[in-house]
Design a protein around this motif. Structure first.
Motif, PDB file in Angstrom:
ATOM      1  N   ASP A  44      -3.614   5.901  -1.761  1.00 50.10           N
ATOM      2  CA  ASP A  44      -3.847   4.594  -1.138  1.00 50.10           C
ATOM      3  C   ASP A  44      -5.213   4.003  -1.460  1.00 50.10           C
ATOM      4  OD1 ASP A  44      -1.352   4.660   0.011  1.00 50.10           O
ATOM      5  OD2 ASP A  44      -2.067   5.499   1.894  1.00 50.10           O
ATOM      6  N   PHE A  45      -6.267   4.772  -1.328  1.00 52.87           N
ATOM      7  CA  PHE A  45      -7.605   4.221  -1.495  1.00 52.87           C
ATOM      8  C   PHE A  45      -7.864   3.789  -2.929  1.00 52.87           C
ATOM      9  CE2 PHE A  45      -9.098   7.067   2.230  1.00 52.87           C
ATOM     10  CZ  PHE A  45      -8.433   6.263   3.122  1.00 52.87           C
ATOM     11  N   ASP A  46      -7.364   4.548  -3.914  1.00 57.04           N
ATOM     12  CA  ASP A  46      -7.549   4.157  -5.304  1.00 57.04           C
ATOM     13  C   ASP A  46      -6.820   2.845  -5.588  1.00 57.04           C
ATOM     14  OD1 ASP A  46      -9.077   6.377  -5.724  1.00 57.04           O
ATOM     15  OD2 ASP A  46      -7.536   7.506  -6.804  1.00 57.04           O
ATOM     16  N   ARG A  47      -5.623   2.687  -5.043  1.00 62.02           N
ATOM     17  CA  ARG A  47      -4.866   1.445  -5.219  1.00 62.02           C
ATOM     18  C   ARG A  47      -5.620   0.280  -4.585  1.00 62.02           C
ATOM     19  NH1 ARG A  47      -1.924  -1.086  -1.688  1.00 62.02           N
ATOM     20  NH2 ARG A  47      -1.770   0.727  -0.334  1.00 62.02           N
ATOM     21  N   LEU A  48      -6.126   0.470  -3.387  1.00 59.86           N
ATOM     22  CA  LEU A  48      -6.870  -0.590  -2.704  1.00 59.86           C
ATOM     23  C   LEU A  48      -8.138  -0.959  -3.467  1.00 59.86           C
ATOM     24  CD1 LEU A  48      -6.477   0.609   0.983  1.00 59.86           C
ATOM     25  CD2 LEU A  48      -5.353  -1.347  -0.094  1.00 59.86           C
ATOM     26  N   THR A  49      -8.798   0.023  -4.039  1.00 65.34           N
ATOM     27  CA  THR A  49     -10.010  -0.231  -4.820  1.00 65.34           C
ATOM     28  C   THR A  49      -9.679  -1.030  -6.073  1.00 65.34           C
ATOM     29  OG1 THR A  49     -10.996   1.812  -4.006  1.00 65.34           O
ATOM     30  CG2 THR A  49     -11.975   0.842  -5.977  1.00 65.34           C
ATOM     31  N   ARG A  50      -8.600  -0.655  -6.766  1.00 62.35           N
ATOM     32  CA  ARG A  50      -8.188  -1.399  -7.959  1.00 62.35           C
ATOM     33  C   ARG A  50      -7.856  -2.851  -7.600  1.00 62.35           C
ATOM     34  NH1 ARG A  50      -5.553   3.375  -9.185  1.00 62.35           N
ATOM     35  NH2 ARG A  50      -3.597   2.591  -8.295  1.00 62.35           N
ATOM     36  N   GLU A  51      -7.142  -3.060  -6.501  1.00 66.22           N
ATOM     37  CA  GLU A  51      -6.809  -4.416  -6.074  1.00 66.22           C
ATOM     38  C   GLU A  51      -8.056  -5.231  -5.769  1.00 66.22           C
ATOM     39  OE1 GLU A  51      -4.134  -4.131  -2.798  1.00 66.22           O
ATOM     40  OE2 GLU A  51      -2.515  -3.266  -3.998  1.00 66.22           O
ATOM     41  N   VAL A  53     -11.142  -4.737  -6.959  1.00 68.76           N
ATOM     42  CA  VAL A  53     -11.879  -4.996  -8.213  1.00 68.76           C
ATOM     43  C   VAL A  53     -11.187  -6.100  -8.987  1.00 68.76           C
ATOM     44  CG1 VAL A  53     -12.466  -3.996 -10.454  1.00 68.76           C
ATOM     45  CG2 VAL A  53     -12.928  -2.719  -8.362  1.00 68.76           C
ATOM     46  N   ASN A  54      -9.856  -6.059  -9.061  1.00 68.05           N
ATOM     47  CA  ASN A  54      -9.129  -7.117  -9.772  1.00 68.05           C
ATOM     48  C   ASN A  54      -9.320  -8.478  -9.102  1.00 68.05           C
ATOM     49  OD1 ASN A  54      -8.179  -5.346 -11.692  1.00 68.05           O
ATOM     50  ND2 ASN A  54      -6.279  -4.932 -10.595  1.00 68.05           N
ATOM     51  N   GLU A  55      -9.363  -8.479  -7.783  1.00 68.28           N
ATOM     52  CA  GLU A  55      -9.549  -9.722  -7.044  1.00 68.28           C
ATOM     53  C   GLU A  55     -10.957 -10.287  -7.277  1.00 68.28           C
ATOM     54  OE1 GLU A  55      -9.938 -10.865  -2.390  1.00 68.28           O
ATOM     55  OE2 GLU A  55      -8.188  -9.656  -2.959  1.00 68.28           O
ATOM     56  N   LEU A  56     -11.952  -9.419  -7.364  1.00 67.56           N
ATOM     57  CA  LEU A  56     -13.333  -9.879  -7.561  1.00 67.56           C
ATOM     58  C   LEU A  56     -13.604 -10.327  -8.993  1.00 67.56           C
ATOM     59  CD1 LEU A  56     -15.218  -7.263  -5.385  1.00 67.56           C
ATOM     60  CD2 LEU A  56     -14.761  -9.660  -4.843  1.00 67.56           C
ATOM     61  N   GLN A  57     -12.793  -9.874  -9.939  1.00 67.73           N
ATOM     62  CA  GLN A  57     -13.017 -10.272 -11.340  1.00 67.73           C
ATOM     63  C   GLN A  57     -12.417 -11.571 -11.549  1.00 67.73           C
ATOM     64  OE1 GLN A  57     -11.296  -7.111 -13.649  1.00 67.73           O
ATOM     65  NE2 GLN A  57     -13.132  -5.871 -13.477  1.00 67.73           N
TER      66      GLN A  57
END
Length: 57
Positions: A44-51, A53-57
């Motif tokens: 869960d946490f890795d998925r949330l982190t990827r989301e 980071v993608n949102e901030l880029q």
């Protein structure tokens, strides 16, 4: 152990009593909880982190 000393003195196998088994069981419970947390964190946490980071880029 302080509240029920008679319980912790019950002999299970030879010189092994309930107190020893109770103390050792805490290690297995801790390892189990740590493995469960690592599984949830990786899933869960890795998925949330990827989301994020993608949102901030």
């Amino acid at each position: 152990a302080a509240y029920a000393p008679g319980l912790f003195k019950i002999q299970i196998l030879g010189r092994i009593n309930f107190g020893y088994l109770f103390a050792l069981s805490q290690f297995f419970v801790s390892w189990g909880l740590a493995m469960y947390y690592a599984h949830v964190a990786n899933k869960d946490f890795d998925r949330l982190t990827r989301e994020l980071v993608n949102e901030l880029q």
